[in-house]
Design a protein around this motif. Structure first.
Motif, PDB file in Angstrom:
ATOM      1  N   TYR A   1       0.814  -1.203   0.000  1.00 17.31           N
ATOM      2  CA  TYR A   1       0.000   0.000   0.000  1.00 17.31           C
ATOM      3  C   TYR A   1       0.852   1.260   0.000  1.00 17.31           C
ATOM      4  N   ILE A   2       1.863   1.269   0.841  1.00 16.74           N
ATOM      5  CA  ILE A   2       2.740   2.440   0.870  1.00 16.74           C
ATOM      6  C   ILE A   2       3.434   2.605  -0.471  1.00 16.74           C
ATOM      7  N   ASP A   3       3.889   1.492  -1.023  1.00 18.19           N
ATOM      8  CA  ASP A   3       4.499   1.518  -2.348  1.00 18.19           C
ATOM      9  C   ASP A   3       3.563   2.142  -3.364  1.00 18.19           C
ATOM     10  N   ASN A   4       2.352   1.664  -3.334  1.00 15.89           N
ATOM     11  CA  ASN A   4       1.327   2.118  -4.255  1.00 15.89           C
ATOM     12  C   ASN A   4       1.070   3.612  -4.131  1.00 15.89           C
ATOM     13  N   VAL A   5       0.912   4.073  -2.913  1.00 15.30           N
ATOM     14  CA  VAL A   5       0.595   5.485  -2.695  1.00 15.30           C
ATOM     15  C   VAL A   5       1.791   6.370  -3.020  1.00 15.30           C
ATOM     16  N   MET A   6       2.995   5.844  -2.806  1.00 10.16           N
ATOM     17  CA  MET A   6       4.174   6.637  -3.156  1.00 10.16           C
ATOM     18  C   MET A   6       4.179   6.986  -4.638  1.00 10.16           C
ATOM     19  N   LYS A   7       3.611   6.106  -5.421  1.00  6.91           N
ATOM     20  CA  LYS A   7       3.568   6.373  -6.866  1.00  6.91           C
ATOM     21  C   LYS A   7       2.431   7.324  -7.231  1.00  6.91           C
ATOM     22  N   ASN A   8       1.433   7.444  -6.358  1.00 10.15           N
ATOM     23  CA  ASN A   8       0.297   8.345  -6.609  1.00 10.15           C
ATOM     24  C   ASN A   8      -0.089   9.066  -5.324  1.00 10.15           C
ATOM     25  N   PRO A   9       0.783   9.916  -4.847  1.00  4.14           N
ATOM     26  CA  PRO A   9       0.638  10.450  -3.484  1.00  4.14           C
ATOM     27  C   PRO A   9      -0.594  11.310  -3.264  1.00  4.14           C
ATOM     28  N   TYR A  10      -1.202  11.822  -4.320  1.00  3.96           N
ATOM     29  CA  TYR A  10      -2.331  12.716  -4.123  1.00  3.96           C
ATOM     30  C   TYR A  10      -3.676  11.994  -4.134  1.00  3.96           C
ATOM     31  N   ILE A  11      -3.641  10.709  -4.481  1.00  4.31           N
ATOM     32  CA  ILE A  11      -4.892   9.967  -4.577  1.00  4.31           C
ATOM     33  C   ILE A  11      -5.643   9.895  -3.252  1.00  4.31           C
ATOM     34  N   PRO A  12      -5.010   9.519  -2.145  1.00  4.09           N
ATOM     35  CA  PRO A  12      -5.777   9.317  -0.908  1.00  4.09           C
ATOM     36  C   PRO A  12      -6.552  10.558  -0.479  1.00  4.09           C
ATOM     37  N   LEU A  13      -5.898  11.694  -0.451  1.00  2.95           N
ATOM     38  CA  LEU A  13      -6.598  12.910  -0.022  1.00  2.95           C
ATOM     39  C   LEU A  13      -7.738  13.236  -0.966  1.00  2.95           C
ATOM     40  N   PHE A  14      -7.485  13.036  -2.248  1.00  3.68           N
ATOM     41  CA  PHE A  14      -8.539  13.271  -3.241  1.00  3.68           C
ATOM     42  C   PHE A  14      -9.760  12.413  -2.952  1.00  3.68           C
ATOM     43  N   VAL A  15      -9.528  11.143  -2.758  1.00  2.00           N
ATOM     44  CA  VAL A  15     -10.644  10.232  -2.509  1.00  2.00           C
ATOM     45  C   VAL A  15     -11.348  10.571  -1.196  1.00  2.00           C
TER      46      VAL A  15
ATOM     47  N   PHE B   1      -1.890   8.086   6.417  1.00  3.18           N
ATOM     48  CA  PHE B   1      -1.836   9.427   6.983  1.00  3.18           C
ATOM     49  C   PHE B   1      -0.616  10.267   6.589  1.00  3.18           C
ATOM     50  N   PRO B   2       0.574   9.702   6.651  1.00  2.00           N
ATOM     51  CA  PRO B   2       1.734  10.536   6.335  1.00  2.00           C
ATOM     52  C   PRO B   2       1.632  11.217   4.971  1.00  2.00           C
ATOM     53  N   PHE B   3       0.969  10.572   4.021  1.00  2.01           N
ATOM     54  CA  PHE B   3       0.869  11.156   2.690  1.00  2.01           C
ATOM     55  C   PHE B   3      -0.118  12.319   2.640  1.00  2.01           C
ATOM     56  N   VAL B   4      -1.238  12.184   3.320  1.00  2.14           N
ATOM     57  CA  VAL B   4      -2.201  13.285   3.309  1.00  2.14           C
ATOM     58  C   VAL B   4      -1.723  14.430   4.193  1.00  2.14           C
TER      59      VAL B   4
END
Lengths: 201, 201
Positions: free
Chosen positions: B90-104, B161-164
């Motif tokens: 999951y962290i790997d995945n989000v690192m490649k698309n860091p803005y997705i979580p906050l957007f969703v 959380f760290p990404f958002v």
DNA sequence: ACTTTTGTTAACCATTTGGTTAAACTAAAA
DNA sequence: TTTTAGTTTAACCAAATGGTTAACAAAAGT
């Protein structure tokens, strides 16, 4: 119920509500005016522009939430006490204003340079004290080795995340609002328990 | 590099970029048109309205992220393995698309009824298997007693959380982007370590 | 009393924005 | 070569939106 309710206060109240629920981009000056029960021109009389108004609201919110959370870190409590007090206080706090975290995170992401510095430009939260404290506890062999930043991120994450992810969680679990509230109430004890269990020797 | 690059694909690509960075309310059709290098009317030729286009983008994103994350929970791995694989993936995945979580999270909060159901209306993530698995491990005395929902929230929170909160974290710590990336890289091991350390007997 | 300042409103304005239309262009089918 | 279907554009439109103006009411000085 102290009923001063000056016009400016009503505007701020209304603006806060609208900005928080709709975000800067989604908020409409007319909506704020309606919510405050005044004419739209009066908004511009008190706050020159939408940006000015937003800035006022945003800074008020950010500076009322963030210092309170960092004050605990800067206190003289023991590490475990800090973890316990922070979890409890912070979750309590957010439960009363559940939309604040997402609002702040969102606008902070959308306008980093504009706000990030202005938020704690004067009162940058001093986490060095807790960081030192954590390192010391590790050095003394009181807790297991742990990177202070990861530990703090974990703490903050576990406290904040459920609130910003509430609709998602409810979508998955089917939790009612009441059940969610109860879960968060439990969490005030559960988060520190979980963390301490992980780092204690 | 397969260079089909049909007009529709270019639109979707551009729309995704603009919607993710600006959000539904902040996105402008003209910006999307510019980003795609086409006329604005062409947007409406391919996607009747802004809402239609947004819906397309949102569903594509949500349905490519969420199932992948729940698939792990539904697998036949052991509990500890699931925690480890999930964190890492999951962290790997989000690192490649860091803005997705906050957007969703953001759009999910702003339009709960519209999207929450449509996102996993057909493929509601099945967390019951992990929940049962956790309860079983507790019952068998393999791990300490823990409320499954809290455990899963903790896991998700620590990964996302760290990404958002990245701008906030950088504001507080002064971390550079490179340092942040390194920290997240560490985190793929740190999160499961932290969790397992907490629940193992 | 009257004059100045402050608060409030209705009407208005310019720009932005989502959306439409009709015409032009392209490429393949007839 | 002409149809025909799909694609793309420039020009346009109506509504929404942030902001302004001028008139007016209510306090506050004087």
């Amino acid at each position: 119920m102290s009923e001063e309710h000056t016009t400016e206060a009503r505007i701020l109240e209304a603006a806060k509500k609208v900005f928080i629920t709709r975000g800067m981009a989604g908020a409409r000056m007319q909506d704020i005016a309606n919510e405050a029960g005044i004419n739209k021109a009066l908004l511009h009389y008190y706050f020159r522009s939408k940006e000015k108004l937003f800035e006022t609201i945003f800074r008020e919110i950010a500076q009322r939430f963030i210092p309170r959370m960092t004050a605990i870190f800067e206190s003289d409590l023991t590490l475990f006490e800090k973890i316990e007090v922070f979890s409890s206080e912070y979750i309590d706090n957010v439960m009363k204003n559940p939309y604040i975290p997402l609002f702040v995170l969102n606008e902070l992401n959308k306008q980093p340079d504009t706000f990030v510095k202005q938020v704690w430009g004067d009162k940058k939260p001093n986490i060095e004290k807790v960081v030192a404290q954590i390192n010391e506890e590790v050095a003394r062999g009181n807790i297991k080795p742990v990177h202070p930043l990861h530990l703090l991120m974990n703490l903050l994450a576990m406290c904040v995340f459920p609130f910003v992810a509430k609709p998602m969680l409810q979508g998955v679990t089917g939790l009612t609002n009441e059940q969610f509230t109860m879960l968060m109430e439990q969490r005030k004890k559960e988060v520190p328990r979980f963390i301490i269990e992980s780092i204690k020797k």
